[in-house]
Write an enzyme that holds these catalytic residues in place. Structure first.
Site, mmCIF file in Angstrom:
data_model
loop_
_atom_site.group_PDB
_atom_site.id
_atom_site.type_symbol
_atom_site.label_atom_id
_atom_site.label_comp_id
_atom_site.label_asym_id
_atom_site.label_seq_id
_atom_site.Cartn_x
_atom_site.Cartn_y
_atom_site.Cartn_z
ATOM 1 C CG PHE A 163 -1.965 1.029 1.232
ATOM 2 C CD1 PHE A 163 -3.101 0.850 0.469
ATOM 3 C CD2 PHE A 163 -1.830 2.192 1.974
ATOM 4 C CE1 PHE A 163 -4.102 1.812 0.441
ATOM 5 C CE2 PHE A 163 -2.822 3.160 1.951
ATOM 6 C CZ PHE A 163 -3.952 2.975 1.190
ATOM 7 C CG ASP A 235 0.251 -2.928 6.777
ATOM 8 O OD1 ASP A 235 -0.855 -3.275 7.233
ATOM 9 O OD2 ASP A 235 0.415 -1.854 6.166
ATOM 10 C CE1 TYR A 260 -9.141 2.039 7.337
ATOM 11 C CE2 TYR A 260 -8.136 3.133 9.214
ATOM 12 C CZ TYR A 260 -8.084 2.747 7.899
ATOM 13 O OH TYR A 260 -6.985 3.059 7.136
ATOM 14 C CE LYS A 261 -8.147 -1.610 4.938
ATOM 15 N NZ LYS A 261 -7.509 -0.406 5.525
ATOM 16 N NE ARG A 411 -9.897 -3.292 -2.257
ATOM 17 C CZ ARG A 411 -9.327 -2.699 -1.212
ATOM 18 N NH1 ARG A 411 -8.129 -3.057 -0.835
ATOM 19 N NH2 ARG A 411 -9.944 -1.740 -0.564
#
Length: 437
Positions: A163, A235, A260-261, A411
């Site tokens: 990312f 990560d 937050y995922k 996605r």
């Protein structure tokens, strides 16, 4: 197009047999098929009332007293201990606060500093269980780290497909520590370490590739990094809360992740930092804030780091977001949900989605870039098609929410706590119509 199967009935049967199906009622959901929990998790239904109490009572009535009486001051460690079992860590090793980017920076610079200190001092440290001195090779969770006498450790390896923020942070960390940054694929890491591992200080890797959903081999890669005498930073943004991680079991040095995922902490909820227990006394944060001071209210001009995971703190925590996250984690505790059960359903959901796509979507119209093998798949499916951006817009207009990643990837994230098999079947069916348009 493949001959359509009776997938609606199959979905109904799978939902009826799903032991996690009742958890869906714990979230605020509507008729939209929401497959973007790998970007932002759905709202747990009890969180608004809990946050309202924090605002009205803890802040509105107790005010400054809440730092002690409501447990605000200890929240980063307390909530860290609640996240710890979800990533395979014992208590006292996870602290919550700041963003993923900030925590990556803290972890990566600290990793380089420890590696370079090993070279300067001969590599003494403590065993993986936190006891005794050690020198020599590090292998597995309790192995040792190679020491001094060799080249200076002045290289950082980073996942080339990471990312973007991880890459930006790694580049900055390399400049700060005088290291050379070497981007490469995770598959290339073992051979590079075998060839020049005595020059490598730290390796920054993603557990799950955010574009493709590929799950990388954390145990093997961690062992390779440790055997070379370097430190690994993982990560976990796309794996925490979606699949077993095993930080302690596999001897991971440092790890970061967002909340937050799959942990459903809310937009911008604070990230977490894991520092393995035997490394905490050596964790030298490049951001030594007053919250990580051994005596934060002593207001001393000289910095003295706190003990334990609190060394990962920096400044005053974001209490509203932090306590919203704490409330969101209740879903795991109150329902007795195991990460293993979540992983089982995740694989079943992604398998079923791929099956539905093959049945409904014309041959050659999309290509899955997510691995078929369970050992190599996270909790998402990524489909490549030329007009992916427009297709996703049409999907969202029709009530199926995924997301688009440039240049050509659709996605779809599958959060097993609230996504069902009927959602999966509907998403594939609507995708076929959107592609036909």
């Amino acid at each position: 197009m493949s001959e359509p199967l009776d997938l609606k009935n199959a979905a109904e049967a799978l939902d009826a047999a799903d032991p996690l199906a009742a958890l869906r009622a714990r979230f605020v959901l509507d008729d939209v098929t929401y497959l973007d929990g790998n970007s932002l998790g759905a709202l747990p239904a009890h969180v608004p009332a809990r946050v309202a109490d924090v605002v009205r009572h803890q802040w509105g009535e107790l005010r400054i007293r809440s730092w002690e009486e409501s447990g605000w001051w200890t929240a980063p460690e307390r909530i860290g201990d609640r996240i710890a079992p979800l990533v395979g860590a014992a208590a006292g090793q996870v602290v919550v606060g700041d963003s993923t980017s900030v925590n990556v920076f803290k972890a990566l610079v600290a990793a380089v500093r420890m590696a370079q200190a090993d070279g300067a001092t001969g590599g003494t440290g403590t065993d993986g269980d936190g006891t005794g001195d050690r020198t020599g090779d590090r292998t597995g969770g309790g192995g040792d780290r190679t020491g001094g006498g060799g080249p200076v450790r002045d290289e950082i390896l980073v996942d080339a497909s990471t990312f973007p923020t991880d890459g930006y942070i790694a580049e900055s960390a390399a400049r700060m520590t005088g290291c050379t940054l070497r981007p490469l694929t995770p598959a290339e890491v073992p051979s590079v370490l075998a060839d020049r591992g005595d020059r490598v200080a730290a390796v920054l890797l993603n557990h799950v590739d955010y574009r493709t959903g590929r799950l990388h081999d954390l145990p093997a890669l961690t062992a390779a990094v440790r055997a070379a005498g370097a430190y690994v930073v993982w990560d976990l943004c796309h794996s925490a809360g979606a699949l077993p991680v095993g930080l302690d079991e596999h001897g991971v040095d440092l790890a970061v992740g967002c909340t937050y995922k799959y942990l459903n902490g809310g937009p911008g909820s604070p990230a977490f930092l894991y520092v393995r227990r035997d490394l905490q006394a050596r964790f030298d944060s490049p951001l030594p804030g007053w919250n990580s001071h051994a005596e934060p209210f002593g207001m001393r001009s000289a910095y003295a780091p706190a003990s334990g995971a609190a060394r990962g703190r920096v400044g005053t925590p974001d209490i509203l977001s932090l306590l919203a996250l704490e409330a969101a984690l209740d879903v795991w505790d109150e329902a007795g949900v195991s990460v293993a059960a979540v992983r089982t359903k995740s694989l079943a959901l992604t398998d079923f989605f791929l099956r539905c796509v093959e049945a409904y979507v014309p041959d050659g119209r999309v290509e899955s870039v997510t691995p078929r093998a369970h050992a190599e798949r996270g909790s998402q499916v990524a489909l490549r098609c030329d007009d992916a951006g427009d297709v996703m817009k049409r999907l969202i207009e029709r009530g199926v929410v995924g997301d688009y990643r440039a240049p050509d990837v659709l996605r779809f994230g599958f959060t097993p706590l609230y996504v069902g098999f009927a959602d999966v079947e509907r998403a594939a069916r609507v995708l076929a119509r959107a592609l036909a348009d």
